[in-house]
Structure formats: C-alpha cells, structure tokens
Design a protein around this motif. Structure first.
Motif, PDB file in Angstrom:
ATOM      1  N   SER A 338       0.931  -1.426   0.143  1.00 18.05           N
ATOM      2  CA  SER A 338       0.343  -0.279   0.475  1.00 18.05           C
ATOM      3  C   SER A 338       0.913   1.481  -0.097  1.00 18.05           C
ATOM      4  N   VAL A 339       0.768   2.662  -0.871  1.00 16.28           N
ATOM      5  CA  VAL A 339       1.719   2.762  -1.409  1.00 16.28           C
ATOM      6  C   VAL A 339       0.822   4.391  -0.489  1.00 16.28           C
ATOM      7  N   SER A 340       1.302   5.788  -0.152  1.00 16.03           N
ATOM      8  CA  SER A 340      -0.661   6.536  -0.245  1.00 16.03           C
ATOM      9  C   SER A 340       1.325   7.725  -0.461  1.00 16.03           C
ATOM     10  N   LEU A 341       0.772   8.970  -1.218  1.00 16.53           N
ATOM     11  CA  LEU A 341       0.775   9.785  -1.174  1.00 16.53           C
ATOM     12  C   LEU A 341      -0.094  11.350  -0.426  1.00 16.53           C
ATOM     13  N   ASN A 342       0.451  12.256   0.189  1.00 21.97           N
ATOM     14  CA  ASN A 342      -0.270  13.175   0.384  1.00 21.97           C
ATOM     15  C   ASN A 342       0.410  14.864   0.417  1.00 21.97           C
ATOM     16  N   TYR A 343       0.121  15.429   0.154  1.00 20.21           N
ATOM     17  CA  TYR A 343       0.070  16.656  -1.119  1.00 20.21           C
ATOM     18  C   TYR A 343      -0.410  18.014  -0.128  1.00 20.21           C
ATOM     19  N   THR A 344       0.572  18.932   0.151  1.00 19.17           N
ATOM     20  CA  THR A 344      -0.425  20.116   0.841  1.00 19.17           C
ATOM     21  C   THR A 344       0.233  21.152   0.191  1.00 19.17           C
ATOM     22  N   ASN A 345      -0.426  22.384   0.387  1.00 18.71           N
ATOM     23  CA  ASN A 345      -0.035  23.519  -0.296  1.00 18.71           C
ATOM     24  C   ASN A 345      -0.683  24.715  -0.198  1.00 18.71           C
ATOM     25  N   THR A 346      -0.072  25.411   0.695  1.00 19.59           N
ATOM     26  CA  THR A 346      -0.902  26.816   1.366  1.00 19.59           C
ATOM     27  C   THR A 346      -0.445  27.945   1.079  1.00 19.59           C
ATOM     28  N   ASN A 347      -0.560  28.563   0.359  1.00 16.65           N
ATOM     29  CA  ASN A 347      -0.191  30.176  -0.528  1.00 16.65           C
ATOM     30  C   ASN A 347      -1.162  31.179   1.022  1.00 16.65           C
ATOM     31  N   ARG A 348      -0.397  32.323   1.358  1.00 15.96           N
ATOM     32  CA  ARG A 348      -1.261  33.226   2.074  1.00 15.96           C
ATOM     33  C   ARG A 348       0.131  34.628   2.272  1.00 15.96           C
ATOM     34  N   LYS A 349      -1.003  35.631   1.976  1.00 14.11           N
ATOM     35  CA  LYS A 349      -0.455  37.455   1.450  1.00 14.11           C
ATOM     36  C   LYS A 349      -1.513  38.226   3.327  1.00 14.11           C
ATOM     37  N   SER A 350      -0.585  38.522   4.095  1.00 14.79           N
ATOM     38  CA  SER A 350      -0.633  38.508   4.909  1.00 14.79           C
ATOM     39  C   SER A 350      -0.995  40.565   5.481  1.00 14.79           C
ATOM     40  N   ASP A 351      -1.065  40.872   5.872  1.00 19.55           N
ATOM     41  CA  ASP A 351      -1.349  42.865   5.923  1.00 19.55           C
ATOM     42  C   ASP A 351      -1.028  42.633   7.460  1.00 19.55           C
ATOM     43  N   PHE A 352      -0.173  42.283   8.095  1.00 24.50           N
ATOM     44  CA  PHE A 352      -0.586  42.731   9.423  1.00 24.50           C
ATOM     45  C   PHE A 352      -0.279  43.986  10.286  1.00 24.50           C
ATOM     46  N   GLY A 353      -0.983  44.968   9.443  1.00 21.29           N
ATOM     47  CA  GLY A 353      -1.309  46.448  10.097  1.00 21.29           C
ATOM     48  C   GLY A 353      -0.929  46.325  10.806  1.00 21.29           C
ATOM     49  N   PHE A 354      -1.000  47.424  11.514  1.00 24.31           N
ATOM     50  CA  PHE A 354      -0.815  48.236  13.105  1.00 24.31           C
ATOM     51  C   PHE A 354      -1.839  47.666  14.526  1.00 24.31           C
ATOM     52  N   VAL A 404       4.696  24.018   1.328  1.00 25.67           N
ATOM     53  CA  VAL A 404       4.398  22.414   1.312  1.00 25.67           C
ATOM     54  C   VAL A 404       4.587  21.268   2.127  1.00 25.67           C
ATOM     55  N   ILE A 405       3.822  20.672   2.594  1.00 20.64           N
ATOM     56  CA  ILE A 405       3.847  19.196   2.929  1.00 20.64           C
ATOM     57  C   ILE A 405       3.572  18.096   2.150  1.00 20.64           C
ATOM     58  N   LEU A 406       5.321  17.402   1.812  1.00 17.38           N
ATOM     59  CA  LEU A 406       5.001  16.065   0.911  1.00 17.38           C
ATOM     60  C   LEU A 406       5.537  14.990   1.996  1.00 17.38           C
ATOM     61  N   ASN A 407       4.464  14.004   2.052  1.00 16.46           N
ATOM     62  CA  ASN A 407       4.346  13.196   2.308  1.00 16.46           C
ATOM     63  C   ASN A 407       4.344  11.471   2.017  1.00 16.46           C
ATOM     64  N   ALA A 408       5.227  10.699   1.752  1.00 19.80           N
ATOM     65  CA  ALA A 408       5.415   9.483   0.738  1.00 19.80           C
ATOM     66  C   ALA A 408       5.002   8.462   2.195  1.00 19.80           C
ATOM     67  N   THR A 409       4.477   7.014   2.136  1.00 19.66           N
ATOM     68  CA  THR A 409       3.990   6.128   2.936  1.00 19.66           C
ATOM     69  C   THR A 409       3.978   5.079   1.761  1.00 19.66           C
ATOM     70  N   ALA A 410       5.073   4.033   2.610  1.00 20.78           N
ATOM     71  CA  ALA A 410       4.904   2.504   1.415  1.00 20.78           C
ATOM     72  C   ALA A 410       4.783   1.569   2.727  1.00 20.78           C
ATOM     73  N   THR A 411       3.796   0.857   2.612  1.00 25.85           N
ATOM     74  CA  THR A 411       3.563  -0.405   3.768  1.00 25.85           C
ATOM     75  C   THR A 411       3.473  -2.312   2.715  1.00 25.85           C
ATOM     76  N   TYR A 412       4.533  -2.985   3.559  1.00 26.94           N
ATOM     77  CA  TYR A 412       4.700  -3.764   2.814  1.00 26.94           C
ATOM     78  C   TYR A 412       3.737  -5.188   3.922  1.00 26.94           C
ATOM     79  N   ASN A 413       2.786  -5.483   3.719  1.00 25.24           N
ATOM     80  CA  ASN A 413       2.451  -6.790   4.809  1.00 25.24           C
ATOM     81  C   ASN A 413       3.464  -8.045   4.189  1.00 25.24           C
TER      82      ASN A 413
END
Length: 977
Positions: A338-354, A404-413
């Motif tokens: 069983s091979v699993s792949l998880n990928y997450t990409n987050t892009n954020r534009k912040s105005d912190f202000g005062f 970015v978080i990239l995670n690949a997992t392989a499980t072999y019985n």
C-alpha cells in the motif's frame, strides 16, 4: 426538474434495458437508518461484498445500486456503527438498521499507529470532526478550544494574523517549545497554518508522558496528532463547505467621552473624533472549500481546494489564503503493498497592519481632528504619541508565505501479521516580508529618515526519513503488537534582510531599497543567517491485551541531536503504562467500562536555540581586554559542551468510565510531572570567562493537576436528543530550583512613558524558588497625596518604598478552567452551545496603570472605571491595577438545519454560528482571557516580541499593544453532490 429527471430516467431505462439484461444486472434499492433513533444515516457505505463497487446513501438514507446477477450480499458500513453483511432478497429491496458501535471500539490515533479506545492505557483524547467548534476558525487549534481537559487554547484577541497559545497541562519548559508537538498524517513538526481546518478528520491529543514518550525529545509539551480526510472505496463524492462571517469589536477600554474629557479640564482642539471608529471597520471573512473524493478496491483519492479571506476590525489587517491538498492511496501486489501520497500547499498573503493603533486611539484627544487644513495628518507630537489613523493608513507591513508538506508512505505486508513501513516527508516554509514607512510618516522614523523600507526573506526546510517494523500476534486470549523503528530528521533555517532609509519618493515602497541613500552610503543594516540541526532516533513499543481485561504498553526512544553538548548527544526516554477493566472482573449493574489506568513516562525538550553548547560570536559583545571591557564583535556566550537534555518525568493515574448503561461516560485523571535540567542563561564573571553568559541545565519545576471529562446522554429518543459535556482542569506549577546565584528575582517591565520599573530593580513578576510560577507583584495602594500621587504601604517600616515593599498580589495563571458543551438535536435541527470559563487568574491592566489619571493639564484622553482612584494626577503602577480576571464566556453557539431533500443534492445543511457572544466578568480591561506569556514592554515604535519568543515565566500582563477582542457571526452551508 424532478419530473424531467424522472422522464429521462425512464427513457434511459427503456433504451438500455436490453443491454442491462444482456450483461446480467439488477437494481437493488434500500434504506439505511440508526437502530436506536430510526433516523436515516446520510453517507452510509453500501458495497458489494468482496468488491470495490458500491454507493452511499442520500439525504434520506436511501440508495440505489446496480449489482451483477449472482450477487448475494452487501456490506453496510458507517463511521461509529457496527458493520453489517446483509443478504439480497428476491424483491431486491433491503432495509437495514445499523447499531451504534461501542465507544470502546472507536479507533484512536497514537504514536506510530492506532489502538482501540478500550486498549489505550495512556491519557489520550480523540476529537472527531463532528465535535469541532464551528464558525470563523482561522487556526485548527480553535477547533479544540474547550473540548479537551487539560488543554488550554489561548487567543485573547481578534487579530486575524495573531498567534495562538496552546498549553497542555501547564508549562513544561522555559526556553524551549511550550506548545505541543504537532504531527500531521504522521509528519512531526508540521505547522498548524499549513492545514485548512475543513480538511481535518480528527485530532488526537496525547496528554501524559506515557503516551507522548514515543516522541522523545519533543514530547514534553504533549502531542497533537492530526489526521486529514481521505477518500473511501466504493464512493464518489463532491462536497462544498462555505461560510461568510462578520465581526465587530467586542469591548473597548472605558475612555472618557468628549464631554467628560472637557469637563475634566481637557484641552479643546475644536474637533470631535471617535478615534476607535476612525481606525476600525466591520470585519469580514469568507471561506470556500471544495473537495472531490472516492475510490475503488485498489485506489482511493481525495483532493480539496480552499480559499479564505479574512479582513480584521483594524483597517488594513487581514489575509487571503489559497490551500490545496491531495491524498492518494494505491494497493498493489495482491494488496500486500500500500502506497500513500499526501501533498498540501498553502499560500497566504497577510497584511499585519498596526494593532498598536488601539493604544494611541485610547489616549488621543477626542476634540482633535484627524487631518490638518492642508490635508496632512495632524500629529499630536511628543514622546510615544502618534496619530493612530496615520499609523494604519500610511504605513505597510505585509508578508507572502508559502508552505508545502509532501509525505510518501509505503507499507508492505511481509506476512499477514508482519508489516514494514517506510516514510519520507519534506516540509518547506518560505516567507517574503516587507515594511515601508513613507517620507511624511512620523512612525518608526519615516519622516526623519526620508522614508524607511525593510525587506526580509526566510526559508525553513526539513526532511524526514522513518522506517518501522510491526508484528501483531495472538496467543490464546492474549493479543499483542510489537513495533520497532528508526527516524532521521534534518532541519535547515536560513534567511536574510535589510533595512534602509532615504528615498526620493514613496512610489515603490519597499521595492526600491537599492535606491536608498543609506545603502549608497553604506549606512544600511543588512543581516543574514543560516542554521541547521538534526535529530536521529531509534524507538520501540510493545502493547498487550489480555482477554479485554488487562492492558499493558511499554515504549522507549533513544534520540540524539547536535543542539545539546557532544558528551550528552543522546537521551533515553522510556515509558510504561497499564490498565485493568474492573467491570470485566466484577458484575456491576449498568457498568459497561471501568478502566483504571496507571502511566509513567520520561520525555525531553529540544532546545529552542542552535549552537548553545558552543561559544557564539556576534555584534555587541563586551570583550575583556587589557583590564577593561571593550565593545566589539566577539563572544556573546561561553561554550558549555556538557549541556544535556531537559527531561520531564510524569506519573498519571486515570479512570475511564461508561456507566448507567452507557448514558454517562468520560474520564478522570490525576497527574504529577517533574521537569529537571531546564536550560537557562546563567550569569558568570568576566574574567576568567570571555562572556558574561553561559547556558546551563539550571532550573526545575513541578506541576500537579487533575482533569475531569463527563458526558451525559440526558435524553435520547427518535426525535430529540440532548448530551451535555463538562470539562474541568486544574493544575499548579511550583518552581523548585532557579539560577544558583539568583534564587529570587523580579521580572517584566511595565514600560514607557515613565514606568520602566526594572530600572529600579523591581518588576511585574517575582520568580522565587519554592513558590508558584506566575506570581504578580506590586506595591500596595494606601491612598492619594495632596499632590495627586499614589501613596504605597511601607511593608517593613523602613521609611522607604523599595523592592521589599513589592508583594504578591495575584497570579497570571488560572486556578481552574471549566467548559460546558451542550449538544442538542430535534428533527432536522441541531444546536450546539459551548460555555467556557477560567477562574482565579489575575491580569495587569496596563491601560489603567498608564492612563487612569487626570493631571492639571489634560492633553490626552484618559481611562475611567469603577476601580479607579479619584484625584490621581500621575501614573504609578500599584496593586489596584492588578484585577481578578475570572470569567465565563458564551464562547461558541450554532444552530443548523439539515434538509431531508433538496433538489439533487446528496445532503444539504445550513447553519448560523456565533463566537465570543457573551462575557461575564468583573475585569475592566478589553478581554479577561488568561495571557500565558508576555511580549514585553514596547513604546515609541518599538517592535513586539515574536509570538513564539514571548516569556512564559511572565503570564497575566494585558499589554496596550494587544489587538482588541471581537464578536463574530457566521452563516454557512454544507452541500454534498
């Protein structure tokens, strides 16, 4: 539309009936419901046995499924219910009532695996998506607020970009990571901001040492395991979740009105300005989440796309965020791999202000105008005094952030009972920040330096390699699991920045640093850094279940890092826990579970800074040369190659119970934790040392506490249900040992103007061996002099007011915390109401300490509360400014309606939710929420400490630079296609 759909269905059936007959198919229909309430189950899985083919039930629990001739049975499943295999009758119609699964059979995520709830011997709490808080949730941590005993989630203001403090069972360290370790889909050290709250399936909290010791050097502050949503075989779904929110300032300081200001002798500048209104706006937020999921016997998938916009109540504060995630699982080699792949990409534009504009709006003259006659901003002048509207409208602080978080997992019985798993994960965080203060801005020297620009770039990377080998076996009535593994994680943190002034115009803001006159003259202030460190570990665990009566778990982790001294690179972190289900040993009527747990565990704390065992060189060092101290580039600390791991030893005794035939269930825990060898900078003499500071394992403290979680199914009928949940937490932390030559010291400055109390050898907090952490001290108020000055009590009668007269007047940490969650459903309606409170903590009301005075000449506005002292003309911090901040909040409330049928939607629900709706407190400040750490005093344009660098030994200071708290109303919809 329904008639048209029916006609199309009939025509389609007539056209293709022969083909269907030829390939030997038939149509099976049915309804799936709850066996206890008879309510339809929406989204239940209906799968042809021994096949990946299937469907799910719609809004009224019904389904239609084409099955091949010869199909004899279907598998019916639903989360939280017992699976059923049903035979297909001759009429091709079935009706199935699923029985709710026992709470004890629910799966809980633990370190490097899962266990059934009944087998868990540590203190572990699992919170599912259906139990999360609702509304405008900007961080996954808010999903858990008030849901877990022992877990404090602190967001004491409405800043959309503000940090969130998370404490599990109090303070676990001083100089290292005080927040729990976050693990997302098995990847340790993940950022909460990288995960959209809508993509989370469950959050499991490992509270005690026996549960978190498997994570070794990063387990002392607890562990939160986040499992994201995945695709399911036999289904194909499209889901949309969206909401819009509006928010307003919940509470402001009690400042004088224009009329009160003038009546007190205030200077009349001829205008009429509501400064709070001038810098604020109605906050607005929206969130849209679209997901696609499904799969068959071999492949499952889920993809989601999220957009969030959040505009704060302070002008020019907020963020826009795009988040995408993909999860794939593929089986192969006769399902052994069983091979699993998880990928997450987050892009954020912040105005912190005062947010500090609130501070200056508080004291701004209400009779002054915002602008001069020529249209320029009217500045009040003087030290630490700025036009708050100019501050928020002229200047810029923003950041672009990509995670970015990239995670690949392989499980072999290898064998049915033996499996090997390998994981590779990569995380990156890139930040690109900019600031600009234009040539006509007084704030942060914009005008004085002819414009000031700052640019920063930061890049954090980590790479993880892990491998585990697990064997599961049985012998008679004993089942067991043995796990062994290795882990290697490397971190690299690098960045650079520059600040420079002197520009011909403001057109390109911070994008013109190369044209700065300060750069051309070599007067700019650049910096750069490049740090890296590694963690390497070997670990193992064995669990034992004897006849569902006796349970045992033992683990050990050996872990090393180059952040500690070379002679103590590796630490050993063992744990053992056991449980016995007393209900299985005795016959007690109505008792389904009564499990007594006992756990012991040792965890560590990864030092928060790099290279501490070595002498670090930098600017500003005081180098001793030729009998004198010479400012130079040199050592700022001495080497100490004997630095070792901070270690926390914890004992936990707990009781899990399900009684009254399942109506009353929960847990009770008592714990004691001892933290030793805390890393602190010790003062040393120069010479013989090169620098005045040496980091060493110096301090120790002890935390004792109790926790209670109580759930009661008060009413459970076919049409109405009501379940209240009570959560209680109480703990206290005592400082056992502090720095050798300073067993007692004052800490925490109040600040300018005029109250830099640390210059006089005192502070807002007293750190003292043998006493509780969080002690707030002050001189005791006795009266007011004829000149309008505070008079303080001379505690020792020596005729002077000095450090000996500053006594403990409060504590910044609560004595106990409570929450009461009320879950109600009737018909298609659902209601959830959460009350939350904290009791016994104090807050230093800095607004009152500075501004609750009326001098002879009133040029600035002032605070006026029922706790104030009449006749005071000059500010001076004292015991009257330390207030009991106990509170009860209506923290979260929602009401929703699920449609029985809405067009062609598989399911549809609408809801309205509110956050921070009501507050009951005697505190006169902005928000009575406990402040767990202190950002320090900031004035005249200074910069507040980064959230993760704030002082945990100085809780309970309500600073003037804090963003005001807000009240939020949310309207949302959930749709399934």
């Amino acid at each position: 539309m329904k008639k048209l759909f029916t006609k199309l269905t009939v025509i389609t059936a007539l056209l293709f009936g022969l083909c269907s007959f030829a390939i030997g198919q038939r149509t099976v229909t049915g309804v799936i419901s709850d066996a206890e309430t008879n309510e339809p189950l929406i989204g239940a899985n209906v799968i042809i046995k021994d096949s990946g083919t299937g469907t799910i039930t719609d809004i009224d629990g019904s389904f239609t499924l084409e099955v091949p001739d010869g199909t004899e049975s279907l598998v019916i499943s639903y989360t939280g219910y017992i699976d059923q295999v049903v035979l297909i009758g001759a009429d091709n119609t079935i009706s199935v009532a699923l029985a709710p699964g026992a709470l004890l059979d629910e799966v809980v995520v633990v370190g490097y695996g899962t266990q059934k709830q009944k087998e868990v011997t540590g203190s572990v709490v699992s919170v599912k998506a259906e139990d999360f808080n609702t509304g405008n949730v900007v961080s996954p941590a808010q999903l858990l607020q008030g849901k877990v005993a022992g877990l404090t989630v602190s967001k004491a203001n409405g800043d959309p970009n503000g940090g969130i403090g998370i404490r599990l069972r109090g303070l676990s360290t001083i100089g290292a990571q005080t927040n729990p370790l976050i693990i997302v889909d098995g990847v340790p050290g993940a950022s909460l901001s990288s995960i959209d709250p809508q993509d989370i399936e469950s959050m499991d909290v490992l509270k005690d040492g026996s549960a978190s010791a498997i994570y070794g050097t990063r387990g002392s502050s607890g562990v939160i395991l986040i499992t994201t949503k995945k695709g399911k075989k036999g289904t194909s779904n499209i889901n949309y979740t969206g909401y819009i929110s509006t928010e307003n300032i919940a509470r402001t300081p009690s400042i004088a009105t224009r009329e009160e200001f003038l009546a007190a002798g205030g200077i009349d500048a001829g205008g009429d300005t509501d400064w709070y209104d001038a810098i604020s706006q109605a906050g607005f937020a929206q969130s849209h989440n679209l997901s696609l999921s499904g799969g068959n016997e071999k492949t499952t998938y889920r993809a989601s796309f999220n957009f969030r916009e959040n505009n704060g109540v302070v002008k020019n504060t907020g963020f826009d965020q795009l988040n995408g995630s993909l999860s794939l699982t593929q089986k192969a080699l006769d399902d052994k791999l069983s091979v699993s792949l998880n990928y997450t990409n987050t892009n954020r534009k912040s105005d912190f202000g005062f947010p500090e504009a609130f501070r200056y709006a508080t004291v701004a003259n209400p009779t002054s105008e915002i602008f001069n006659e020529d249209g320029t901003y009217r500045e009040p002048g003087g030290f630490d005094n700025f036009n708050p509207v100019a501050m928020v409208e002229q200047n810029i602080i923003d950041e672009e952030r990509s995670e970015v978080i990239l995670n690949a997992t392989a499980t072999y019985n290898i064998l049915p009972a033996l499996k090997i798993t390998g994981t590779y994960a990569k995380q990156t965080i890139d930040r690109f920040g900019g600031e600009y203060y234009p040539r006509n801005a007084l704030y942060r020297q914009g005008q004085a330096r002819n414009g000031v620009a700052r640019r920063t770039t930061d890049n954090d990377k980590s790479d993880l390699l892990e491998a585990t080998l697990q064997y599961t076996g049985e012998s008679g009535n004993i089942s067991y699991t043995v796990l062994g593994g290795v882990s290697q994680q490397e971190f690299r943190i690098l960045g650079q920045g520059i600040e420079a002034g002197g520009y011909l115009n403001d057109l390109n803001t911070y994008n013109q640093i190369g044209l700065s006159s300060e750069v051309l003259q070599g007067l700019a202030t650049p910096y750069s850094y490049n740090r890296r460190y590694q963690l390497a570990a070997q670990f193992g665990r064995a669990t034992l279940n004897m006849d569902d009566k006796y349970f045992l778990s033992a683990s050990v982790r050996r872990e090393g890092s180059d952040r500690v001294g070379p002679s103590n690179t590796y630490g050993i972190f063992p744990a053992v826990s056991a449980g016995v289900d007393i209900s299985k040993l005795t016959n007690i009527s109505g008792v389904e579970n009564l499990k007594l747990r006992l756990g012991y565990g040792v965890t560590g704390n990864l030092p928060g800074l790099d290279y501490l065992p070595y002498s670090i060189f930098g600017q500003g060092a005081q180098f001793f040369y030729n009998g004198a101290f010479v400012p130079s580039y040199g050592p700022i600390n001495n080497a100490n190659e004997d630095l070792k791991w901070e270690k926390k030893t914890e004992i936990n005794v707990g009781l899990d119970y399900t009684i009254m035939s399942g109506k009353l269930y929960g847990s009770f825990d008592v714990f004691s934790r001892q933290t030793d060898d805390l890393l602190l900078p010790g003062q040393v003499s120069v010479p013989p040392n090169f620098a005045p500071i040496t980091w060493d394992n110096i301090a120790a403290f002890t935390t004792n506490g109790i926790e209670l979680a109580l759930n009661y199914k008060a009413i459970s009928t076919a049409n109405f249900s009501y379940t209240p949940t009570l959560i209680f937490t109480s703990y206290a932390t005592k400082l056992d040992k502090y720095i050798d030559d300073r067993p007692r010291e004052f800490r925490t400055n109040l600040g300018a103007p005029g109250q830099n109390i640390t210059d006089a050898g005192v502070g807002l907090h007293l750190i003292e061996e043998g006493e509780a952490i969080g002690q707030i001290v002050a001189p005791v108020f006795e009266g007011v002099s004829d000149e309008g000055a505070f008079i303080f009590k001379d505690q020792n009668g020596d005729g002077e007011i000095n450090a000996d007269d500053w006594i403990v007047v409060g504590n910044g940490l609560p004595d106990f915390e409570l929450s009461l969650n009320n879950d109600i459903s009737f018909g298609n309606w659902d209601v959830n109401v959460l009350f939350r409170g904290a009791f016994g903590h104090s807050l230093v009301n800095t607004y009152r300490a500075f501004y609750e005075t009326t001098p002879d000449i009133v040029a600035a506005n002032f605070i006026s509360t029922d706790k104030g002292t009449p006749g005071v003309k000059s500010a001076s911090y004292n015991s009257t400014h330390v207030e009991d901040a106990s509170f009860v909040k209506l923290d979260n409330a929602s009401i929703g309606y699920t449609f029985s049928k809405l067009g062609s939607f598989r399911n549809a629900r609408v809801y309205v939710a509110g956050q921070n709706l009501l507050v009951f407190t005697g505190y006169t400040g902005v928000d009575p929420e406990a402040v767990l750490s202190d950002a320090g005093s900031v004035d005249n344009g200074g910069r507040q400490a980064r959230f993760d660098l704030r002082d945990p030994l100085a809780p309970g200071v309500d600073r003037r630079n804090n963003y005001f708290s807000t009240r939020t109303i949310t309207f949302g919809v959930n749709l399934g296609f």
